[in-house]
Write a protein that holds these residues in place. Structure first.
Motif, PDB file in Angstrom:
ATOM      1  N   GLN A 270      22.888 -45.652  75.537  1.00  0.00           N
ATOM      2  CA  GLN A 270      24.205 -45.208  76.037  1.00  0.00           C
ATOM      3  C   GLN A 270      24.769 -44.254  74.987  1.00  0.00           C
ATOM      4  OE1 GLN A 270      25.201 -46.308  79.119  1.00  0.00           O
ATOM      5  NE2 GLN A 270      23.141 -47.205  79.052  1.00  0.00           N
TER       6      GLN A 270
ATOM      7  N   SER B 181      26.967 -41.780  72.776  1.00  0.00           N
ATOM      8  CA  SER B 181      28.365 -41.465  72.443  1.00  0.00           C
ATOM      9  C   SER B 181      28.338 -40.897  71.011  1.00  0.00           C
ATOM     10  CB  SER B 181      29.236 -42.709  72.546  1.00  0.00           C
ATOM     11  OG  SER B 181      28.786 -43.664  71.626  1.00  0.00           O
ATOM     12  N   PRO B 182      29.447 -40.288  70.527  1.00  0.00           N
ATOM     13  CA  PRO B 182      29.405 -39.698  69.182  1.00  0.00           C
ATOM     14  C   PRO B 182      29.224 -40.779  68.111  1.00  0.00           C
ATOM     15  CG  PRO B 182      31.302 -38.901  70.428  1.00  0.00           C
ATOM     16  CD  PRO B 182      30.718 -40.013  71.208  1.00  0.00           C
TER      17      PRO B 182
ATOM     18  N   GLU C   9      28.829 -35.649  63.496  1.00  0.00           N
ATOM     19  CA  GLU C   9      28.689 -36.733  64.485  1.00  0.00           C
ATOM     20  C   GLU C   9      27.543 -36.357  65.400  1.00  0.00           C
ATOM     21  OE1 GLU C   9      32.478 -37.524  66.362  1.00  0.00           O
ATOM     22  OE2 GLU C   9      32.628 -39.262  65.035  1.00  0.00           O
TER      23      GLU C   9
ATOM     24  N   GLU D 102      24.888 -37.319  68.818  1.00  0.00           N
ATOM     25  CA  GLU D 102      24.935 -38.014  70.106  1.00  0.00           C
ATOM     26  C   GLU D 102      23.862 -39.094  70.095  1.00  0.00           C
ATOM     27  OE1 GLU D 102      24.535 -35.212  73.307  1.00  0.00           O
ATOM     28  OE2 GLU D 102      26.302 -34.116  72.655  1.00  0.00           O
TER      29      GLU D 102
ATOM     30  N   ASP E  80      23.143 -43.791  70.693  1.00  0.00           N
ATOM     31  CA  ASP E  80      23.673 -45.095  71.099  1.00  0.00           C
ATOM     32  C   ASP E  80      24.018 -45.851  69.818  1.00  0.00           C
ATOM     33  OD1 ASP E  80      23.817 -47.849  71.663  1.00  0.00           O
ATOM     34  OD2 ASP E  80      22.750 -47.529  73.553  1.00  0.00           O
TER      35      ASP E  80
END
Ligand code: ADP
Length: 498
Positions: free
Chosen positions: A339, A341-342, A377, A379, A381
């Motif tokens: 999943q 996210s940053p 940051e 990308e 999980d």
């Protein structure tokens, strides 16, 4: 065969033609110049010889009184082809005798008279008074003792012999020669260039074109093509080496394909094994919890120190281990789609370090952080990435439980050993190093395999799970270790989801 300015054939043909043109042009020009000079010299010498001979003839004729014969000689010589002027003029320039009777009594040409008055007299000079070049010479006939019979003593020069030889014919010959030389030069350049082009095309361009075609087809992935150059020269040998190379490449490709198939089959087997294992783990987990609960109840039935209670406690600790293995197995098979996210890798590692500080090995360890402050940051999980670093840090601590020295470095791009900048700054890197016993060379290839462990209580699933997570992120992991000198694991993660 393509004929365009960037082709090898064009460049070679053009260079050869240019060199030929320069060589032929220069040699023709030099030949032509030499011929012209020689023709000029010849006319010049003729003018000298004729003038001197005539001067002597005039002297002898005057001395012997054969003036009539002298006139006849004058006319005969004057009529010879190429003799343009033959005359004698007096000190004022008036013509006394001439092969052309009509000129007698007239003034001679200004140039001839001027030359006579200059110190250059008795030297041939060029004149273009008649529209073409001539070689002329003016030769004074001085008064001498012998002449005093007929001439006055105070006259210094009895007459000036003026002879001009026309170069019209010579110039025509020179012109003809020039045309001939130019035509032959042009023809030679065309023929030699043509012949060279044919030879070049046959011996160089055609084989090179074959090589290029085969290289292009190899580049397009067709490894069955071969270059057909039969000559024994360098290009022929190059073709043979190239064929050898394609053959080896094709063999390597076959090997790789087979290996790939084997790997795929193995991965398939592993995947189904994983599923099966997860299923079994699931089935075992609940009864195991039941058995553990029952053992706990039973154990409480016996007082402390009772051997039966000790057996039950031992059973419970073995069941705990079984439960840990089952949990790892389930985790391993559960990791599927991340999943995204940053995620800040520095922060994730900090969380992991905080967690491990709670266990005894973590308390005894010292940690050296070399974090890149410019870490972007990425990308990813966050939970899966945490799991990756947790596995690596736990392994490091377990490698030296009595007091591990952990060094963790992060880099916002792959360090310089990757020369391609585009690849370098598409990934971030984190390395986890320890001062444990390291990994023996014969084991290092196996540590990422599921269930490979050297630990008594290990499941051998940590590193394979780590690799699986990184695969799902399009990242990868490498290990560098020497026995006795610790181990360094490097994690590469793409900045953006690929
Ligand atoms: P486990 O930790 O359960 O054994 P892993 O897959 O995490 O399973 O590790 C597999 C094996 O790799 C370990 O048993 C150990 O032999 C070796 N290993 C992993 N990390 C290290 C390390 N930092 N130093 C030495 N050996 C290591």
């Amino acid at each position: 065969m393509r004929f365009f300015p960037r082709s090898l054939f064009f460049k070679m043909a053009l260079s050869i033609s240019l060199v030929l043109a320069v060589i032929f042009g220069a040699s023709s020009y030099i030949t032509f110049r030499i011929q012209s000079e020689q023709a000029l010299d010849a006319t010049r010498n003729q003018a000298i010889v004729l003038t001197r001979a005539l001067k002597n003839t005039i002297r002898i004729g005057m001395e012997t009184g054969h003036v009539e014969s002298l006139m006849s000689i004058f006319h005969t010589v004057g009529a010879l082809p190429g003799v343009e002027k033959l005359r004698v003029f007096d000190e004022e320039g008036r013509i006394l005798y001439s092969a052309k009777i009509s000129e007698i009594g007239k003034l001679t040409d200004e140039l001839d008279y001027a030359v006579y008055r200059s110190p250059e007299r008795s030297t041939p000079f060029q004149s273009a008074a008649t529209g073409h070049r001539s070689f002329c010479m003016v030769e004074p006939i001085e008064n001498e003792q012998k002449c005093l019979r007929c001439h006055r003593k105070d006259i210094e020069v009895l007459g000036v012999l003026d002879v001009c030889l026309s170069m019209e014919e010579t110039e025509k010959n020179i012109e003809f020669n020039r045309t001939l030389i130019l035509s032959f030069t042009g023809l030679a350049i065309v023929l030699t260039s043509g012949l060279t082009s044919i030879l070049l095309r046959r011996f160089v361009s055609a084989p090179v074109a074959k090589l290029v075609r085969t290289m292009e087809s190899v580049e397009a992935g067709k490894l069955d093509g071969r270059v057909d150059i039969r000559s024994g020269d360098e290009l022929g040998r190059l073709g043979n080496s190239f064929n050898d190379m394609i053959r080896k490449l094709s063999e390597a490709q076959d090997e790789l394909d087979k290996f790939h198939h084997r790997q795929l089959a193995r991965a398939d087997r592993l995947a189904s094994l994983g599923e099966m294992a997860a299923g079994i783990a699931h089935e075992i987990k609940n009864p195991l919890a039941g058995i553990y609960g029952a053992a706990q109840v039973l154990s409480r039935e016996f007082p402390e120190g009772d051997p039966k209670r000790e057996i039950l406690d031992e059973m419970m600790s073995l069941m705990k281990r079984l439960d840990q293995t089952l949990r790892d197995l389930l985790n391993f098979s559960r990791y599927t789609e991340p999943q995204f996210s940053p995620v800040n890798v520095n922060e994730v590692i900090e969380k992991v370090l905080f967690l491990v500080k709670q266990i005894p090995e973590g308390k005894r360890a010292s940690v050296d952080r070399e974090f890149d402050p410019g870490m972007p940051e990425i990308e990813a999980d966050p939970e899966q990435i945490k799991q990756v670093f947790l596995n690596l840090v736990l392994n490091a601590l377990q490698a030296r439980p009595e007091g591990c020295v952990l060094t963790i470095r992060t880099h916002s791009e792959i360090p310089t050993e990757v020369p391609d900048v585009k690849i370098r700054n598409r990934f971030v890197v984190a390395t986890v190093s320890d001062n444990g016993p390291g990994i023996a060379a014969d084991r290092i290839g196996k540590i990422f395999q599921p269930f490979f462990t050297t630990k008594e209580s290990g499941t051998g699933l940590g590193l394979s799970m780590t690799r699986k997570i990184l695969d799902l992120h399009d990242g990868w992991i490498t290990v560098a270790s020497e026995e006795g000198k610790g181990a360094t694991f490097s994690v590469f993660l793409p900045r953006k989801k690929l």
